[in-house]
Design a protein around this motif. Sequence first.
Motif, PDB file in Angstrom:
ATOM      1  N   ARG A  22       0.840  -1.206   0.000  1.00 56.27           N
ATOM      2  CA  ARG A  22       0.000   0.000   0.000  1.00 56.27           C
ATOM      3  C   ARG A  22       0.869   1.248   0.000  1.00 56.27           C
ATOM      4  NH1 ARG A  22      -1.534   3.532   3.572  1.00 56.27           N
ATOM      5  NH2 ARG A  22      -0.922   2.306   5.393  1.00 56.27           N
ATOM      6  N   LEU A  23       1.890   1.252   0.837  1.00 54.83           N
ATOM      7  CA  LEU A  23       2.784   2.400   0.917  1.00 54.83           C
ATOM      8  C   LEU A  23       3.600   2.565  -0.369  1.00 54.83           C
ATOM      9  CD1 LEU A  23       4.019   2.029   4.610  1.00 54.83           C
ATOM     10  CD2 LEU A  23       2.339   3.675   3.710  1.00 54.83           C
ATOM     11  N   ARG A  24       4.048   1.453  -0.925  1.00 55.05           N
ATOM     12  CA  ARG A  24       4.831   1.499  -2.171  1.00 55.05           C
ATOM     13  C   ARG A  24       3.999   2.109  -3.295  1.00 55.05           C
ATOM     14  NH1 ARG A  24       5.604  -1.298  -6.697  1.00 55.05           N
ATOM     15  NH2 ARG A  24       4.108  -2.929  -6.198  1.00 55.05           N
ATOM     16  N   SER A  28      -3.560   5.678   0.297  1.00 54.31           N
ATOM     17  CA  SER A  28      -3.960   5.887   1.689  1.00 54.31           C
ATOM     18  C   SER A  28      -4.855   4.739   2.141  1.00 54.31           C
ATOM     19  CB  SER A  28      -4.714   7.209   1.833  1.00 54.31           C
ATOM     20  OG  SER A  28      -5.993   7.102   1.228  1.00 54.31           O
ATOM     21  N   LEU A  29      -5.003   4.609   3.441  1.00 53.67           N
ATOM     22  CA  LEU A  29      -5.934   3.614   3.979  1.00 53.67           C
ATOM     23  C   LEU A  29      -7.335   3.861   3.443  1.00 53.67           C
ATOM     24  CD1 LEU A  29      -4.788   3.420   7.706  1.00 53.67           C
ATOM     25  CD2 LEU A  29      -4.707   1.559   6.045  1.00 53.67           C
ATOM     26  N   ASN A  30      -7.726   5.134   3.373  1.00 53.79           N
ATOM     27  CA  ASN A  30      -9.061   5.487   2.871  1.00 53.79           C
ATOM     28  C   ASN A  30      -9.256   5.074   1.418  1.00 53.79           C
ATOM     29  OD1 ASN A  30     -10.214   6.560   5.189  1.00 53.79           O
ATOM     30  ND2 ASN A  30      -9.349   8.586   4.808  1.00 53.79           N
ATOM     31  N   GLU A  31      -8.219   5.280   0.593  1.00 63.00           N
ATOM     32  CA  GLU A  31      -8.323   4.902  -0.823  1.00 63.00           C
ATOM     33  C   GLU A  31      -8.525   3.391  -0.963  1.00 63.00           C
ATOM     34  OE1 GLU A  31      -5.637   7.577  -3.664  1.00 63.00           O
ATOM     35  OE2 GLU A  31      -4.562   6.947  -1.840  1.00 63.00           O
ATOM     36  N   VAL A  32      -7.724   2.632  -0.247  1.00 64.50           N
ATOM     37  CA  VAL A  32      -7.837   1.175  -0.322  1.00 64.50           C
ATOM     38  C   VAL A  32      -9.199   0.730   0.206  1.00 64.50           C
ATOM     39  CG1 VAL A  32      -6.908  -1.013   0.543  1.00 64.50           C
ATOM     40  CG2 VAL A  32      -5.353   0.779  -0.223  1.00 64.50           C
ATOM     41  N   ALA A  33      -9.606   1.280   1.322  1.00 60.27           N
ATOM     42  CA  ALA A  33     -10.891   0.912   1.919  1.00 60.27           C
ATOM     43  C   ALA A  33     -12.047   1.200   0.963  1.00 60.27           C
ATOM     44  CB  ALA A  33     -11.084   1.651   3.240  1.00 60.27           C
ATOM     45  N   ARG A  35     -11.984   1.602  -2.355  1.00 57.66           N
ATOM     46  CA  ARG A  35     -11.906   0.725  -3.520  1.00 57.66           C
ATOM     47  C   ARG A  35     -12.326  -0.709  -3.186  1.00 57.66           C
ATOM     48  NH1 ARG A  35      -6.038   2.214  -6.245  1.00 57.66           N
ATOM     49  NH2 ARG A  35      -6.442   4.422  -6.601  1.00 57.66           N
ATOM     50  N   ALA A  36     -12.016  -1.136  -1.964  1.00 61.53           N
ATOM     51  CA  ALA A  36     -12.306  -2.508  -1.540  1.00 61.53           C
ATOM     52  C   ALA A  36     -13.722  -2.686  -1.005  1.00 61.53           C
ATOM     53  CB  ALA A  36     -11.296  -2.940  -0.469  1.00 61.53           C
ATOM     54  N   GLY A  37     -14.407  -1.577  -0.763  1.00 60.48           N
ATOM     55  CA  GLY A  37     -15.737  -1.658  -0.182  1.00 60.48           C
ATOM     56  C   GLY A  37     -15.696  -2.051   1.288  1.00 60.48           C
ATOM     57  N   LEU A  38     -14.632  -1.627   1.947  1.00 60.26           N
ATOM     58  CA  LEU A  38     -14.429  -1.918   3.371  1.00 60.26           C
ATOM     59  C   LEU A  38     -14.321  -0.606   4.132  1.00 60.26           C
ATOM     60  CD1 LEU A  38     -11.648  -4.617   2.916  1.00 60.26           C
ATOM     61  CD2 LEU A  38     -14.031  -5.061   3.542  1.00 60.26           C
ATOM     62  N   SER A  39     -14.416  -0.691   5.434  1.00 59.82           N
ATOM     63  CA  SER A  39     -14.228   0.516   6.239  1.00 59.82           C
ATOM     64  C   SER A  39     -12.734   0.798   6.413  1.00 59.82           C
ATOM     65  CB  SER A  39     -14.876   0.352   7.619  1.00 59.82           C
ATOM     66  OG  SER A  39     -14.148  -0.585   8.400  1.00 59.82           O
ATOM     67  N   HIS A  40     -12.432   2.057   6.615  1.00 59.65           N
ATOM     68  CA  HIS A  40     -11.065   2.485   6.906  1.00 59.65           C
ATOM     69  C   HIS A  40     -10.542   1.726   8.117  1.00 59.65           C
ATOM     70  CE1 HIS A  40      -8.409   5.084   9.354  1.00 59.65           C
ATOM     71  NE2 HIS A  40      -7.859   5.397   8.204  1.00 59.65           N
ATOM     72  N   THR A  41     -11.395   1.577   9.118  1.00 55.74           N
ATOM     73  CA  THR A  41     -11.021   0.894  10.360  1.00 55.74           C
ATOM     74  C   THR A  41     -10.640  -0.558  10.098  1.00 55.74           C
ATOM     75  OG1 THR A  41     -12.495   2.342  11.588  1.00 55.74           O
ATOM     76  CG2 THR A  41     -11.792   0.325  12.695  1.00 55.74           C
ATOM     77  N   MET A  42     -11.385  -1.234   9.240  1.00 54.20           N
ATOM     78  CA  MET A  42     -11.078  -2.642   8.936  1.00 54.20           C
ATOM     79  C   MET A  42      -9.696  -2.772   8.298  1.00 54.20           C
ATOM     80  SD  MET A  42     -11.565  -5.852   8.782  1.00 54.20           S
ATOM     81  CE  MET A  42     -13.247  -6.367   8.968  1.00 54.20           C
ATOM     82  N   ASP A  56     -11.969 -13.377   1.677  1.00 55.56           N
ATOM     83  CA  ASP A  56     -12.703 -12.362   0.931  1.00 55.56           C
ATOM     84  C   ASP A  56     -12.127 -10.973   1.193  1.00 55.56           C
ATOM     85  OD1 ASP A  56     -15.058 -11.412  -0.693  1.00 55.56           O
ATOM     86  OD2 ASP A  56     -15.508 -10.417   1.210  1.00 55.56           O
ATOM     87  N   THR A  57     -11.869 -10.667   2.459  1.00 57.63           N
ATOM     88  CA  THR A  57     -11.311  -9.355   2.809  1.00 57.63           C
ATOM     89  C   THR A  57      -9.929  -9.184   2.203  1.00 57.63           C
ATOM     90  OG1 THR A  57     -12.604  -9.255   4.841  1.00 57.63           O
ATOM     91  CG2 THR A  57     -10.633  -7.867   4.743  1.00 57.63           C
ATOM     92  N   LEU A  58      -9.093 -10.207   2.283  1.00 56.27           N
ATOM     93  CA  LEU A  58      -7.751 -10.127   1.695  1.00 56.27           C
ATOM     94  C   LEU A  58      -7.830  -9.904   0.186  1.00 56.27           C
ATOM     95  CD1 LEU A  58      -5.920 -12.967   3.630  1.00 56.27           C
ATOM     96  CD2 LEU A  58      -5.497 -10.509   3.827  1.00 56.27           C
ATOM     97  N   LEU A  59      -8.728 -10.619  -0.475  1.00 53.21           N
ATOM     98  CA  LEU A  59      -8.879 -10.445  -1.922  1.00 53.21           C
ATOM     99  C   LEU A  59      -9.404  -9.063  -2.271  1.00 53.21           C
ATOM    100  CD1 LEU A  59     -10.255 -13.959  -2.877  1.00 53.21           C
ATOM    101  CD2 LEU A  59      -8.044 -12.987  -3.545  1.00 53.21           C
ATOM    102  N   ARG A  60     -10.306  -8.538  -1.480  1.00 55.01           N
ATOM    103  CA  ARG A  60     -10.808  -7.169  -1.714  1.00 55.01           C
ATOM    104  C   ARG A  60      -9.675  -6.151  -1.590  1.00 55.01           C
ATOM    105  NH1 ARG A  60     -16.509  -5.683   0.531  1.00 55.01           N
ATOM    106  NH2 ARG A  60     -17.750  -7.478  -0.068  1.00 55.01           N
ATOM    107  N   ILE A  61      -8.847  -6.324  -0.565  1.00 57.84           N
ATOM    108  CA  ILE A  61      -7.737  -5.387  -0.337  1.00 57.84           C
ATOM    109  C   ILE A  61      -6.716  -5.476  -1.465  1.00 57.84           C
ATOM    110  CG2 ILE A  61      -5.766  -4.861   1.168  1.00 57.84           C
ATOM    111  CD1 ILE A  61      -7.619  -5.627   3.559  1.00 57.84           C
ATOM    112  N   THR A  62      -6.329  -6.698  -1.830  1.00 55.23           N
ATOM    113  CA  THR A  62      -5.322  -6.826  -2.888  1.00 55.23           C
ATOM    114  C   THR A  62      -5.886  -6.371  -4.235  1.00 55.23           C
ATOM    115  OG1 THR A  62      -5.836  -9.205  -3.106  1.00 55.23           O
ATOM    116  CG2 THR A  62      -3.917  -8.592  -1.754  1.00 55.23           C
ATOM    117  N   ASP A  63      -7.137  -6.676  -4.519  1.00 58.58           N
ATOM    118  CA  ASP A  63      -7.756  -6.186  -5.756  1.00 58.58           C
ATOM    119  C   ASP A  63      -7.779  -4.658  -5.778  1.00 58.58           C
ATOM    120  OD1 ASP A  63      -8.192  -8.768  -6.646  1.00 58.58           O
ATOM    121  OD2 ASP A  63     -10.356  -8.760  -6.259  1.00 58.58           O
TER     122      ASP A  63
END
Length: 85
Positions: A22-24, A28-33, A35-42, A56-63
């Motif tokens: 993510r850093l590379r 931001s956490l918000n951008e990934v969240a 795009r992934a359809g997840l909360s920033h907190t998650m 499912d969560t891992l695949l959402r984050i990596t996608d």
Amino acid sequence: MSKVSSREIAIDRLMELLRQERLRKKLSLNEVATRAGLSHTMVMRVEKRERLPTIDTLLRITDAMGIKLSPLIAKATKAAGSSQP
């Protein structure tokens, strides 16, 4: 003193690899969240190893980051195997 299992080491390493990617990619956490359809907190809790994510969560984050999960898992499990006596 409790022994840390190779599974726990692999999970810890996988979460660190997700954060590094993510850093590379300068996301931001918000951008990934978002795009992934997840909360920033998650996403934050996954990276900080406060939450054990589902596949499912891992695949959402990596996608959301445009990366594949399988190479990260391979790296993480390799690191876990090399850290055992």
